[in-house]
Scaffold this active site. Structure first.
Site, PDB file in Angstrom:
ATOM      1  N   TYR A 134      -5.655   8.669  -5.661  1.00 51.55           N
ATOM      2  CA  TYR A 134      -4.685   7.645  -5.264  1.00 51.55           C
ATOM      3  C   TYR A 134      -4.999   7.023  -3.900  1.00 51.55           C
ATOM      4  O   TYR A 134      -5.034   5.789  -3.761  1.00 51.55           O
ATOM      5  CB  TYR A 134      -3.295   8.276  -5.250  1.00 51.55           C
ATOM      6  CG  TYR A 134      -2.180   7.362  -4.815  1.00 51.55           C
ATOM      7  CD1 TYR A 134      -1.804   6.266  -5.589  1.00 51.55           C
ATOM      8  CD2 TYR A 134      -1.477   7.614  -3.633  1.00 51.55           C
ATOM      9  CE1 TYR A 134      -0.759   5.438  -5.195  1.00 51.55           C
ATOM     10  CE2 TYR A 134      -0.433   6.794  -3.236  1.00 51.55           C
ATOM     11  CZ  TYR A 134      -0.079   5.710  -4.017  1.00 51.55           C
ATOM     12  OH  TYR A 134       0.951   4.902  -3.624  1.00 51.55           O
ATOM     13  N   LYS A 137      -5.552   2.847  -2.307  1.00 45.94           N
ATOM     14  CA  LYS A 137      -4.635   2.225  -1.353  1.00 45.94           C
ATOM     15  C   LYS A 137      -5.335   1.904  -0.032  1.00 45.94           C
ATOM     16  O   LYS A 137      -5.015   0.901   0.616  1.00 45.94           O
ATOM     17  CB  LYS A 137      -3.423   3.140  -1.119  1.00 45.94           C
ATOM     18  CG  LYS A 137      -2.498   3.252  -2.323  1.00 45.94           C
ATOM     19  CD  LYS A 137      -1.890   1.895  -2.697  1.00 45.94           C
ATOM     20  CE  LYS A 137      -0.825   2.008  -3.761  1.00 45.94           C
ATOM     21  NZ  LYS A 137      -0.193   0.708  -4.078  1.00 45.94           N
ATOM     22  N   SER A 144       0.852  -1.181   0.000  1.00 50.46           N
ATOM     23  CA  SER A 144       0.000   0.000   0.000  1.00 50.46           C
ATOM     24  C   SER A 144       0.892   1.236   0.000  1.00 50.46           C
ATOM     25  O   SER A 144       1.829   1.335  -0.790  1.00 50.46           O
ATOM     26  CB  SER A 144      -0.941  -0.032   1.210  1.00 50.46           C
ATOM     27  OG  SER A 144      -1.790   1.089   1.238  1.00 50.46           O
TER      28      SER A 144
END
EC number: 1.1.1.102
Length: 332
Positions: A186, A190, A172
């Site tokens: 983004y 993650k 991650s």
């Protein structure tokens, strides 16, 4: 006063009793193990492959670019400790079609044996202000960073359950623990890996399969260099507060944690603090880990509030500077 002390002692003993069944997993032996690394042609993924190869593992590198795969293979092979080790290269887009991913994983297992450890390192990064990021990029982030980990994991998990052993690693980011300016596309991709990992670990633990989520900080990789070309000023200034790590250092820590079966893999003081703060209902693999989270939570939350205040201050200063520049341009 004595009653308070007694109550505390009783509570502490009960806590130890409840946690005592937790036994640290038996470490995975990398010597002779088959390790599959997606995103293995560069950056952290390539360094993870090197680290595993140093310990005698057989490696399958998975990535899209065949030329980069060939180059990565040559670099990994330099770290061989015996003449039996093999590096296999497979070119496929792990986020595009599950049937293709399943097929190449099957090929890898036919050549090098069942997968002992899967490292999901394929990913991409994009930064920008929410309203300036193209809508399609939000979809792309989820496809590459989330589904690009789901598909390989789904392809190896049945065999791992049959063998009652294995390791699954999700790479991650610290941006998967805290949402920062510029990472609206983004960060969610993650963060999603954490939810997947927690649910998967609960399903897999009875089968002696352990899941690790790694949260590396900014790392000196080709992907990071590319990301910096379009990174907003606010994001750059916030990121600079934690510095940049080297991929070799990250790989060493990640591999160690995965081998030991640790659920969380963090880096440096900031990473440790973030992991303790965001532990939530995540599993622990030792009594010590659980007690550390309990004891440090209050202190770390206090420190985190100062960090957040600093980040907000950076964002405000950048906004004021832009407004002043616009006003100056209008006067001219």
């Amino acid at each position: 006063m004595l009653l308070v002390v007694a109550a505390f002692i009783v509570a502490f003993v009960l806590l130890l009793y409840m946690i005592s069944p937790l036994i640290s997993p038996k470490p995975l032996k990398l010597n002779g193990a088959h390790v599959v690394v997606t995103g293995g042609s560069s950056g952290i993924g390539k360094c993870i492959a090197m680290e595993c190869y140093k310990h005698g593992a057989f490696i399958t590198l998975v990535a899209r670019d065949e030329h980069k795969l060939v180059q990565a293979k040559k670099e990994v092979e330099k770290f061989a400790i015996n003449d039996k080790q093999v590096v296999l290269c497979i070119s496929v887009d792990v986020a595009k079609d599950y049937s293709q991913v399943e097929s190449v994983i099957k090929q890898a297992q036919e050549k090098l044996g069942p997968v002992d450890m899967l490292v999901n390192c394929a990913g991409t990064s994009l930064s920008g202000k929410f309203e300036e990021v193209e809508v399609d990029h939000f979809k792309k982030m989820m496809e590459v960073n989330y589904l690009g980990s789901v598909y390989p994991t789904r392809a190896v998990i049945t065999t791992m359950k049959e063998r009652r052993m294995g390791r699954i690693m999700f790479v991650s980011s610290q941006a998967g623990q805290i949402g920062l300016f510029g990472y609206t596309a983004y960060s969610p991709s993650k963060f999603a890996l954490r939810g997947l990992a927690e649910a998967l670990q609960m399903e897999m633990k009875p089968y002696n399969i352990y899941v690790t989520v790694a949260y590396p900080p900014d790392t000196d990789t080709p992907g990071f260099a590319e990301e910096n070309k379009t990174k907003p000023l606010e994001t750059k200034l916030i990121s600079e507060t934690s510095g940049v790590s080297q991929p070799e250092q990250v790989a060493k820590i990640v591999v160690k944690d995965a081998v030991q079966g640790n659920f969380t893999s963090s880096f440096g003081p900031d990473g440790y603090m973030l992991s303790a703060l965001t532990c939530g209902m995540s599993p622990v693999t030792s009594i010590t880990e659980g007690l550390q989270q309990i004891v440090t939570m209050g202190l770390f939350r206090t420190i985190a509030l100062f960090y957040l205040g600093s980040f907000d201050s950076i964002v405000r200063r950048c906004m004021i500077q832009r407004e002043q520049c616009k006003a100056a341009d209008k006067r001219e």
